[in-house]
Design an enzyme around this catalytic site. Structure first.
Site, PDB file in Angstrom:
ATOM      1  N   LYS A  13      19.038  71.085  19.397  1.00 29.64           N
ATOM      2  CA  LYS A  13      20.478  70.820  19.380  1.00 29.64           C
ATOM      3  C   LYS A  13      21.058  71.022  17.972  1.00 29.64           C
ATOM      4  CE  LYS A  13      20.330  66.610  21.122  1.00 29.64           C
ATOM      5  NZ  LYS A  13      18.887  66.402  21.399  1.00 29.64           N
ATOM      6  N   ARG A  88      24.729  60.078  25.342  1.00 31.06           N
ATOM      7  CA  ARG A  88      23.293  59.950  25.591  1.00 31.06           C
ATOM      8  C   ARG A  88      23.017  59.014  26.763  1.00 31.06           C
ATOM      9  NH1 ARG A  88      21.317  61.738  20.523  1.00 31.06           N
ATOM     10  NH2 ARG A  88      19.239  61.216  19.967  1.00 31.06           N
ATOM     11  N   ARG A 127       8.744  69.212  12.269  1.00 33.25           N
ATOM     12  CA  ARG A 127      10.102  69.306  11.720  1.00 33.25           C
ATOM     13  C   ARG A 127      10.207  68.620  10.356  1.00 33.25           C
ATOM     14  NH1 ARG A 127      15.317  67.615  15.203  1.00 33.25           N
ATOM     15  NH2 ARG A 127      14.518  65.492  15.048  1.00 33.25           N
ATOM     16  N   ARG A 160      11.300  62.898   9.209  1.00 32.39           N
ATOM     17  CA  ARG A 160      12.028  61.718   9.676  1.00 32.39           C
ATOM     18  C   ARG A 160      11.044  60.698  10.249  1.00 32.39           C
ATOM     19  NH1 ARG A 160      16.757  64.169  13.401  1.00 32.39           N
ATOM     20  NH2 ARG A 160      16.135  62.360  14.612  1.00 32.39           N
ATOM     21  N   ARG A 171      10.730  58.468  22.280  1.00 31.61           N
ATOM     22  CA  ARG A 171      12.072  59.070  22.401  1.00 31.61           C
ATOM     23  C   ARG A 171      12.181  59.902  23.675  1.00 31.61           C
ATOM     24  NH1 ARG A 171      12.657  62.294  17.122  1.00 31.61           N
ATOM     25  NH2 ARG A 171      14.803  62.683  17.769  1.00 31.61           N
TER      26      ARG A 171
HETATM   27  P1  AMP Z   1      19.283  62.516  16.844  1.00 31.95           P
HETATM   28  O1  AMP Z   1      19.402  63.000  15.444  1.00 31.95           O
HETATM   29  O2  AMP Z   1      20.405  62.996  17.736  1.00 31.95           O
HETATM   30  O3  AMP Z   1      17.924  62.783  17.440  1.00 31.95           O
HETATM   31  O4  AMP Z   1      19.445  60.914  16.801  1.00 31.95           O
HETATM   32  C1  AMP Z   1      18.528  60.109  16.079  1.00 31.95           C
HETATM   33  C2  AMP Z   1      18.607  58.673  16.562  1.00 31.95           C
HETATM   34  O5  AMP Z   1      19.943  58.168  16.385  1.00 31.95           O
HETATM   35  C3  AMP Z   1      18.325  58.471  18.052  1.00 31.95           C
HETATM   36  O6  AMP Z   1      16.932  58.375  18.332  1.00 31.95           O
HETATM   37  C4  AMP Z   1      19.052  57.163  18.302  1.00 31.95           C
HETATM   38  O7  AMP Z   1      18.352  56.050  17.785  1.00 31.95           O
HETATM   39  C5  AMP Z   1      20.313  57.324  17.463  1.00 31.95           C
HETATM   40  N1  AMP Z   1      21.414  57.993  18.228  1.00 31.95           N
HETATM   41  C6  AMP Z   1      21.979  59.211  17.976  1.00 31.95           C
HETATM   42  N2  AMP Z   1      22.943  59.489  18.859  1.00 31.95           N
HETATM   43  C7  AMP Z   1      22.993  58.418  19.705  1.00 31.95           C
HETATM   44  C8  AMP Z   1      23.772  58.108  20.857  1.00 31.95           C
HETATM   45  N3  AMP Z   1      24.699  58.962  21.339  1.00 31.95           N
HETATM   46  N4  AMP Z   1      23.553  56.916  21.474  1.00 31.95           N
HETATM   47  C9  AMP Z   1      22.632  56.040  20.996  1.00 31.95           C
HETATM   48  N5  AMP Z   1      21.853  56.273  19.945  1.00 31.95           N
HETATM   49  C10 AMP Z   1      22.024  57.463  19.291  1.00 31.95           C
END
Ligand code: AMP
Length: 214
Positions: A13, A88, A127, A160, A171
């Site tokens: 993404k 999400r 990553r 990360r 996840r």
């Molecule tokens: P990402 O970079 O999109 O993989 O997001 C990293 C982390 O941020 C996720 O594993 C969640 O803990 C939190 N997060 C990001 N976007 C959301 C969302 N829309 N709803 C809830 N938690 C989120």
């Protein structure tokens, strides 16, 4: 262009969003990036979100919805936006529908980046992200030409906390339980388009074709 990118963690993404945003000049709204910036700055939101993020859980809907509501009303979103990592959960999707109706904004589509779980684990465990500019690399598929230093800004690359294998599996479980139901949600509204994202190269072209911008 107003689109949503959904897909499991590691579907690409962030990488695809960078390409689309560059091509179309729309605002890139990554809830993960906004949260990480808040964690780094030690804001109240960042302090609340950190524990969930480190263990691969979702941050509570109310915090996320409030954050996206204010972001979508910023000036740069007038020329279009790409939502990356939001919604999400079904409650987030419902809140977004209500907000867009209130703001009189129509979506061009919801793009599902489709990849299998093993591809996700392989991608995410390799990553690396730049501490300086946030650029994404992969030790196997897309290494920096400067090793563990960013070849764009000379920042330090790091892994990360949530890209370690046990957290990745967690996840993925969260994705299948809480985010995959969005596929049914947006299919029912005839807004969902599925793109095979195992080979990432032509994804921006496929998305352009879907939203009629090619
Ligand atoms: P990402 O970079 O999109 O993989 O997001 C990293 C982390 O941020 C996720 O594993 C969640 O803990 C939190 N997060 C990001 N976007 C959301 C969302 N829309 N709803 C809830 N938690 C989120």
């Amino acid at each position: 262009m107003r689109i949503i990118l959904i897909g499991p963690p590691g579907a690409g993404k962030g990488t695809q969003a960078e390409k689309i945003v560059e091509r179309h000049g729309v605002a890139h709204i990554s809830t993960g990036d906004i949260l990480r910036a808040n964690v780094k700055a030690g804001t109240e939101l960042g302090v609340k979100a950190k524990g969930y993020m480190d263990s691969g859980k979702l941050v509570p809907d109310d915090l996320i919805i409030e954050m996206v509501e204010s972001r979508l009303q910023e000036k740069d979103c007038e020329k279009g936006f790409l939502l990356d990592g939001f919604p999400r959960t079904v409650p987030q999707a419902e809140a977004l529908d209500q907000l867009l109706t209130r703001l009189n904004i129509a979506l061009d589509g919801v793009i599902l980046l489709d990849v299998d779980d093993e591809t996700v684990v392989n991608r995410l465990s390799g990553r690396r992200m730049c501490r300086g500019c946030g650029k994404i690399f992969n030790v196997s598929y897309k290494p920096s030409s400067k090793g563990d230093i960013c070849d764009s800004c000379d920042g330090q690359l790091y892994q990360r906390d949530d890209d370690h294998e046990s957290v990745i599996r967690n996840r993925l479980e969260v994705y299948h339980e809480q985010t995959a139901p969005l596929v049914t949600y947006y299919l029912a509204r005839e807004q969902l388009f599925k793109v095979d994202a195992v080979k990432g190269d032509d994804v921006p072209d496929k998305i352009d074709a879907i939203v009629g911008r090619s």
